[in-house]
Design a protein around this motif. Structure first.
Motif, mmCIF file in Angstrom:
data_model
loop_
_atom_site.group_PDB
_atom_site.id
_atom_site.type_symbol
_atom_site.label_atom_id
_atom_site.label_comp_id
_atom_site.label_asym_id
_atom_site.label_seq_id
_atom_site.Cartn_x
_atom_site.Cartn_y
_atom_site.Cartn_z
ATOM 1 N N UNK A 31 42.824 19.470 22.328
ATOM 2 C CA UNK A 31 41.804 19.528 23.387
ATOM 3 C C UNK A 31 41.286 18.129 23.711
ATOM 4 N N UNK A 32 41.009 17.328 22.687
ATOM 5 C CA UNK A 32 40.562 15.948 22.931
ATOM 6 C C UNK A 32 41.621 15.146 23.689
ATOM 7 N N UNK A 33 42.869 15.312 23.296
ATOM 8 C CA UNK A 33 43.959 14.600 23.973
ATOM 9 C C UNK A 33 44.055 15.022 25.439
ATOM 10 N N UNK A 34 43.948 16.309 25.688
ATOM 11 C CA UNK A 34 44.011 16.809 27.069
ATOM 12 C C UNK A 34 42.855 16.257 27.900
ATOM 13 N N UNK A 35 41.667 16.227 27.312
ATOM 14 C CA UNK A 35 40.503 15.707 28.042
ATOM 15 C C UNK A 35 40.680 14.223 28.322
ATOM 16 N N UNK A 36 41.116 13.465 27.328
ATOM 17 C CA UNK A 36 41.328 12.020 27.539
ATOM 18 C C UNK A 36 42.374 11.774 28.618
ATOM 19 N N UNK A 37 43.435 12.563 28.629
ATOM 20 C CA UNK A 37 44.471 12.405 29.656
ATOM 21 C C UNK A 37 43.907 12.674 31.049
ATOM 22 N N UNK A 38 43.072 13.703 31.182
ATOM 23 C CA UNK A 38 42.460 14.000 32.476
ATOM 24 C C UNK A 38 41.483 12.901 32.889
ATOM 25 N N UNK A 39 40.711 12.394 31.945
ATOM 26 C CA UNK A 39 39.794 11.297 32.259
ATOM 27 C C UNK A 39 40.554 10.047 32.683
ATOM 28 N N UNK A 40 41.668 9.773 32.039
ATOM 29 C CA UNK A 40 42.489 8.620 32.425
ATOM 30 C C UNK A 40 43.057 8.821 33.826
ATOM 31 N N UNK A 41 43.479 10.039 34.129
ATOM 32 C CA UNK A 41 44.017 10.349 35.454
ATOM 33 C C UNK A 41 42.971 10.110 36.544
ATOM 34 N N UNK A 42 41.712 10.409 36.246
ATOM 35 C CA UNK A 42 40.637 10.304 37.230
ATOM 36 C C UNK A 42 39.738 9.088 37.009
ATOM 37 N N UNK A 43 40.200 8.118 36.254
ATOM 38 C CA UNK A 43 39.383 6.963 35.889
ATOM 39 C C UNK A 43 38.870 6.198 37.108
ATOM 40 N N UNK A 44 39.683 6.054 38.126
ATOM 41 C CA UNK A 44 39.263 5.305 39.311
ATOM 42 C C UNK A 44 38.142 6.024 40.052
#
Length: 138
Positions: free
Chosen positions: A45-58
């Motif tokens: 779950x943490x990995x999935x959240x971090x991946x989504x945050x990285x995707x939307x970082x901009x």
């Protein structure tokens, strides 16, 4: 006014959340854990959240800038708020991360100095201060 970065104690750097998942999603997570892709459910779950945050970082970066949020951890001490009160000024707290109001801040001081509170993340303050500011927390 001086705002100081709050350094949290080790082990106190996260907030607990609760999520509801469908049984099929949960089963798939358990399968990936069982197959060794992740050490446990939380790791996936943490990995999935971090991946989504990285995707939307901009988008996050642009919104923080546009809405004038402070990014990170902000601590407001009694001395900070008393200085504002002496100067006849008020504070608009806008934090993406964590805002902390010192435990020795009275509800009266908070009401006199804090105009509004917008925290995307966590707000740490005494119950009395949170209750006093309830109509100013958005």
């Amino acid at each position: 006014m001086s705002v100081h970065e709050l350094r949290r104690k080790g082990g106190d750097s996260s907030e607990k959340i609760t999520i509801n998942l469908g049984v099929v999603d949960l089963g798939q997570i358990d399968l990936l854990v069982q197959e060794g892709f992740y050490s446990n459910r939380t790791d996936l779950i943490r990995t999935a959240i971090r991946n989504q945050l990285a995707t939307h970082a901009e988008v996050v970066k642009e919104t923080v800038s546009r809405k004038a949020f402070v990014l990170g951890l902000e601590h407001y001490s009694r001395a900070d708020l008393e200085a504002l009160q002496s100067a006849g000024e008020t504070l608009q707290i806008q934090v993406l991360g964590m805002a902390s109001i010192a435990d020795d801040v009275t509800p009266e001081l908070a009401l006199a100095t804090i105009e509004s509170v917008v925290v995307l993340g966590a707000l740490h303050a005494s119950k009395a201060v949170k209750a006093a500011l309830a109509d100013r927390i958005h």
